[in-house]
Scaffold this motif. Structure first.
Motif, PDB file in Angstrom:
ATOM      1  N   ARG A 295      34.828 -40.857 -28.404  1.00 16.74           N
ATOM      2  CA  ARG A 295      33.763 -40.160 -29.258  1.00 16.74           C
ATOM      3  C   ARG A 295      32.713 -39.545 -28.502  1.00 16.74           C
ATOM      4  O   ARG A 295      32.462 -38.308 -28.771  1.00 16.74           O
ATOM      5  N   TYR A 296      32.218 -40.174 -27.270  1.00 16.46           N
ATOM      6  CA  TYR A 296      31.438 -39.587 -26.413  1.00 16.46           C
ATOM      7  C   TYR A 296      31.785 -38.084 -25.853  1.00 16.46           C
ATOM      8  O   TYR A 296      31.190 -37.304 -25.761  1.00 16.46           O
TER       9      TYR A 296
ATOM     10  N   ALA B   1      34.376 -36.365 -26.712  1.00 11.90           N
ATOM     11  CA  ALA B   1      34.646 -35.252 -27.816  1.00 11.90           C
ATOM     12  C   ALA B   1      33.240 -34.482 -28.164  1.00 11.90           C
ATOM     13  O   ALA B   1      33.077 -33.432 -28.294  1.00 11.90           O
ATOM     14  N   SER B   2      32.002 -35.359 -28.329  1.00 15.95           N
ATOM     15  CA  SER B   2      30.974 -34.759 -28.431  1.00 15.95           C
ATOM     16  C   SER B   2      30.295 -33.739 -27.340  1.00 15.95           C
ATOM     17  O   SER B   2      30.238 -32.548 -27.703  1.00 15.95           O
ATOM     18  N   PHE B   3      30.733 -34.285 -26.281  1.00 17.79           N
ATOM     19  CA  PHE B   3      30.241 -33.549 -25.297  1.00 17.79           C
ATOM     20  C   PHE B   3      31.233 -32.254 -24.883  1.00 17.79           C
ATOM     21  O   PHE B   3      30.876 -31.250 -24.660  1.00 17.79           O
ATOM     22  N   ASP B   4      32.511 -32.468 -25.157  1.00 21.56           N
ATOM     23  CA  ASP B   4      33.546 -31.325 -25.094  1.00 21.56           C
ATOM     24  C   ASP B   4      33.111 -30.139 -26.032  1.00 21.56           C
ATOM     25  O   ASP B   4      33.113 -29.009 -25.825  1.00 21.56           O
ATOM     26  N   SER B   5      32.714 -30.641 -27.324  1.00 28.56           N
ATOM     27  CA  SER B   5      32.257 -29.714 -28.197  1.00 28.56           C
ATOM     28  C   SER B   5      30.917 -29.037 -27.851  1.00 28.56           C
ATOM     29  O   SER B   5      30.693 -27.895 -28.152  1.00 28.56           O
TER      30      SER B   5
ATOM     31  N   PHE C 149      31.855 -41.552 -16.655  1.00 32.34           N
ATOM     32  CA  PHE C 149      31.247 -42.087 -18.032  1.00 32.34           C
ATOM     33  C   PHE C 149      31.150 -43.693 -17.836  1.00 32.34           C
ATOM     34  O   PHE C 149      31.820 -44.156 -17.003  1.00 32.34           O
ATOM     35  N   GLN C 150      30.037 -44.078 -18.202  1.00 36.64           N
ATOM     36  CA  GLN C 150      29.505 -45.438 -18.076  1.00 36.64           C
ATOM     37  C   GLN C 150      28.554 -45.828 -19.262  1.00 36.64           C
ATOM     38  O   GLN C 150      27.586 -45.225 -19.275  1.00 36.64           O
ATOM     39  N   ASP C 151      29.012 -46.716 -19.704  1.00 36.53           N
ATOM     40  CA  ASP C 151      28.196 -47.444 -20.947  1.00 36.53           C
ATOM     41  C   ASP C 151      28.025 -46.168 -21.981  1.00 36.53           C
ATOM     42  O   ASP C 151      29.047 -45.558 -22.592  1.00 36.53           O
ATOM     43  N   ASN C 152      26.766 -45.748 -22.193  1.00 32.10           N
ATOM     44  CA  ASN C 152      26.644 -44.514 -23.440  1.00 32.10           C
ATOM     45  C   ASN C 152      26.144 -43.611 -22.607  1.00 32.10           C
ATOM     46  O   ASN C 152      25.508 -42.690 -23.206  1.00 32.10           O
ATOM     47  N   ARG C 153      26.527 -43.123 -21.354  1.00 34.21           N
ATOM     48  CA  ARG C 153      26.069 -42.156 -20.764  1.00 34.21           C
ATOM     49  C   ARG C 153      27.140 -41.416 -19.859  1.00 34.21           C
ATOM     50  O   ARG C 153      28.276 -42.059 -19.732  1.00 34.21           O
ATOM     51  N   LEU C 154      27.291 -40.198 -19.977  1.00 34.68           N
ATOM     52  CA  LEU C 154      27.983 -39.332 -19.261  1.00 34.68           C
ATOM     53  C   LEU C 154      27.383 -38.496 -18.360  1.00 34.68           C
ATOM     54  O   LEU C 154      26.526 -37.768 -18.713  1.00 34.68           O
ATOM     55  N   SER C 155      27.865 -38.603 -16.943  1.00 35.18           N
ATOM     56  CA  SER C 155      27.368 -37.640 -15.882  1.00 35.18           C
ATOM     57  C   SER C 155      28.222 -36.767 -15.607  1.00 35.18           C
ATOM     58  O   SER C 155      29.385 -36.861 -15.491  1.00 35.18           O
TER      59      SER C 155
ATOM     60  N   ASN D 285      27.119 -43.699 -32.590  1.00 35.40           N
ATOM     61  CA  ASN D 285      28.145 -42.868 -33.327  1.00 35.40           C
ATOM     62  C   ASN D 285      28.585 -41.865 -32.464  1.00 35.40           C
ATOM     63  O   ASN D 285      29.465 -40.811 -32.964  1.00 35.40           O
ATOM     64  N   GLY D 286      28.276 -41.597 -31.238  1.00 38.00           N
ATOM     65  CA  GLY D 286      28.796 -40.731 -30.178  1.00 38.00           C
ATOM     66  C   GLY D 286      28.092 -39.485 -30.379  1.00 38.00           C
ATOM     67  O   GLY D 286      28.471 -38.520 -29.631  1.00 38.00           O
ATOM     68  N   LYS D 287      27.002 -39.243 -31.158  1.00 36.51           N
ATOM     69  CA  LYS D 287      26.095 -38.163 -31.141  1.00 36.51           C
ATOM     70  C   LYS D 287      25.106 -38.177 -29.606  1.00 36.51           C
ATOM     71  O   LYS D 287      24.724 -39.079 -29.347  1.00 36.51           O
ATOM     72  N   ILE D 288      24.878 -36.846 -29.345  1.00 35.47           N
ATOM     73  CA  ILE D 288      24.235 -36.623 -28.221  1.00 35.47           C
ATOM     74  C   ILE D 288      22.518 -37.110 -28.608  1.00 35.47           C
ATOM     75  O   ILE D 288      22.144 -36.396 -29.418  1.00 35.47           O
ATOM     76  N   LEU D 289      22.086 -37.848 -27.602  1.00 36.82           N
ATOM     77  CA  LEU D 289      20.735 -38.162 -27.888  1.00 36.82           C
ATOM     78  C   LEU D 289      19.761 -37.400 -26.951  1.00 36.82           C
ATOM     79  O   LEU D 289      18.613 -36.900 -27.352  1.00 36.82           O
TER      80      LEU D 289
END
Length: 174
Positions: free
Chosen positions: A35-36, A38-42, A103-109, A145-149
């Protein structure tokens, strides 16, 4: 004899139960990561590379916060879009290429490279026709929900300006 048979059976049941729980945790973690990412790729492909600001409504929360080099530049989707449009105006052929990600927890570097040709006004800088190639790093935080904060981006702004032909002068000392 009963305890001799019961012990291994309980151990076997415990192993099966724990194995199932671990498999479910791994499955859940993989689904969350999907989910994360996919949001980032978009965000990269639809928003940055295709300049489709409508995608922000789908992949980010309304109060999406964007920082650049430690300063908050946007605190909602509209401000993020306006801030990005500064780059799209200056570099209409903007491209972001992702070099690698962790990717770790709810973060993507992410390590990325920004390229484009300066054929429009960028901030207050008139078009130079020069091509730029700048590397940077962003950390993204996502909701459940996988949305970027939020995005926290770092890149060398001086390098970008130098590629446009700007130089530094010695400071005037009084």
């Amino acid at each position: 004899m009963k305890t001799t048979v019961l012990g291994p059976i309980l151990l076997l049941l415990l192993m099966v139960y724990c194995g199932t729980d671990t498999k479910q945790q791994v499955k859940n973690a993989n689904e969350t990561k999907l989910r994360y990412t996919a949001s980032f790729d978009s965000y990269v492909h639809s928003v940055w590379n295709n300049q489709n600001m409508d995608s922000l409504k789908i992949i980010a929360v309304e109060k999406f916060t964007r920082k650049m080099n430690g300063s908050v530049v946007a605190t909602n989707q509209q401000e993020v879009a306006a801030q990005m449009n500064i780059y799209f105006t200056g570099f209409p052929n903007t491209r972001i290429v992702v070099e690698d990600q962790i990717f770790q927890d709810n973060r993507l570097s992410v390590n990325w490279t920004f390229t484009g040709t300066h054929t429009g006004t960028f901030k207050e800088v008139t078009a130079t026709g020069k091509k730029v190639h700048v590397s940077g790093h962003s950390t993204f935080k996502f909701n459940e929900n996988g949305k970027i904060l939020e995005e926290d981006a770092y890149f060398n702004e001086l390098e970008l300006l130098q590629q446009l032909g700007y130089t530094l002068n010695e400071p005037i000392m009084n």
